[in-house]
Design an enzyme around this catalytic site. Structure first.
Site, PDB file in Angstrom:
ATOM      1  CG  ASP A  35      98.625  22.682 107.262  1.00 45.82           C
ATOM      2  OD1 ASP A  35      97.667  23.275 107.799  1.00 45.82           O
ATOM      3  OD2 ASP A  35      99.765  23.172 107.173  1.00 45.82           O
ATOM      4  CG  ASP A  95      97.355  28.869 106.713  1.00 48.92           C
ATOM      5  OD1 ASP A  95      96.839  29.178 105.620  1.00 48.92           O
ATOM      6  OD2 ASP A  95      96.844  29.164 107.802  1.00 48.92           O
ATOM      7  CD  GLU A 141     101.339  29.424 108.618  1.00 45.70           C
ATOM      8  OE1 GLU A 141     100.221  29.399 109.180  1.00 45.70           O
ATOM      9  OE2 GLU A 141     102.004  28.398 108.379  1.00 45.70           O
ATOM     10  N   GLY A 170      93.961  24.943 110.689  1.00 45.40           N
ATOM     11  CA  GLY A 170      93.714  25.817 111.821  1.00 45.40           C
ATOM     12  C   GLY A 170      93.384  27.220 111.363  1.00 45.40           C
ATOM     13  CE  LYS A 174      96.008  21.852 111.149  1.00 49.43           C
ATOM     14  NZ  LYS A 174      97.222  22.179 110.376  1.00 49.43           N
ATOM     15  CG  ASP A 208     103.720  23.672 107.821  1.00 49.95           C
ATOM     16  OD1 ASP A 208     104.263  24.616 108.419  1.00 49.95           O
ATOM     17  OD2 ASP A 208     102.482  23.587 107.691  1.00 49.95           O
TER      18      ASP A 208
END
Length: 298
Positions: free
Chosen positions: A92, A94, A101, A182, A230, A251
């Site tokens: 991931d 962010d 983020e 994302g 994802k 996370d």
């Protein structure tokens, strides 16, 4: 699944301290842990990590976090063996590869930071469908192409401590690296460049602009633009390359979703920026700094 979504709405902020010293791979029993929850009638507040001016300098500094203990702080032999033998690792971006983020930072740049950050907390906790939260956040500030470009020029990536070393070590042992996010390709491209990850190994959303640079929306054909995206992306990655063992590191709830048949075999929760308790509790391995993962590869 509804129970998971409800449970994942709890988020605990992580207080972190950056120090310029070398950390060793230590057991959970040697880590002093405390927890602070900021709640107001069931709503959880979040503290943002201080901005770092130099992304490379930041990535070279170890991260220490003081948090309450979980029973998955130390990996089982099976988890450790799978981690060491993985053909591919998906990260991931962010609050994992990066300290912030991305959409929150872009919104702040455009004058809508606080409102958008509240939506982000809900989306990452799993309390609202991801696609709904993504559309709602973007509609609050409708970033133009010029605003995105200005943001990127003024805000270089702020990498999590240890991520550069971890990626290099994984690559050295022949592990393929992917960024599955994302967030937006326009903002992740500089991150991939620093980590020397090819563009084709980046799975993320795409902001769309008109001929005059006006904001039009985002590409809804990208799997990462919706809930479960994802997991879909990771499944596509595994099938395309016939990986035998694949690991997902992140996370949030959407990262946890990637651990399913045909997707990730192992989910490692990185809580060095944000600790999302329900996600951490369901992880195969919970880490608060990337040094743990680096040491474990020796």
């Amino acid at each position: 699944m509804e129970g998971l979504v409800a449970a994942l709405s709890r988020v605990t902020p992580v207080r972190i301290h950056l120090r310029q010293k070398h950390l060793s791979f230590v057991s959970a029993s040697s880590v002093q842990c405390t927890r602070r929850l900021y709640r107001n009638r069931g709503q959880v507040g979040m503290r943002q990590h201080p901005k770092l001016r130099n992304s490379i300098a930041a990535s070279a500094q170890p991260l220490e976090a003081t948090l309450s203990p979980f029973d998955n702080r130390l990996p089982s032999k099976e988890v450790l063996d799978l981690w060491r033998s993985a053909d591919a690792v998906c990260f991931d971006v962010d609050s994992t590869v990066c300290l912030d983020e991305g959409i929150d930072e872009l919104a702040e740049h455009c004058g809508a930071g606080k409102t958008v950050a509240e939506w982000t907390a809900r989306a990452m906790g799993g309390s609202v469908p991801f696609e709904e939260a993504l559309a709602a956040r973007l509609s609050l500030f409708n970033p133009s192409l010029s605003q995105v470009q200005d943001f990127l020029e003024k805000n270089p990536p702020k990498l999590s401590p240890g991520i550069v070393e971890l990626v290099k070590k994984l690559k050295a042992k022949g592990t393929d690296i992917y960024l599955v996010s994302g967030g937006f390709r326009q903002m992740i491209k500089p991150v991939a460049a620093i980590l020397d990850i090819p563009t084709e190994n980046v799975f993320a959303n795409q902001l769309l602009f008109g001929t005059s640079g006006e904001f039009l929306g985002f590409d809804k054909n990208e799997p990462t633009s919706r809930s479960g995206g994802k997991a879909t992306a990771v499944q596509q990655i595994r099938k395309a390359h016939n990986y035998k063992e694949l690991v997902m590191i992140g996370d949030g709830a959407t990262d946890l979703e990637a651990r399913q048949p045909g997707g990730a075999d192992l989910f490692i929760c990185y809580a060095g920026v944000q600790l999302r308790e329900a996600v951490a509790a369901k992880a195969d391995w919970l880490v608060f700094n990337f040094q743990d993962l680096i040491r474990s590869l020796d």
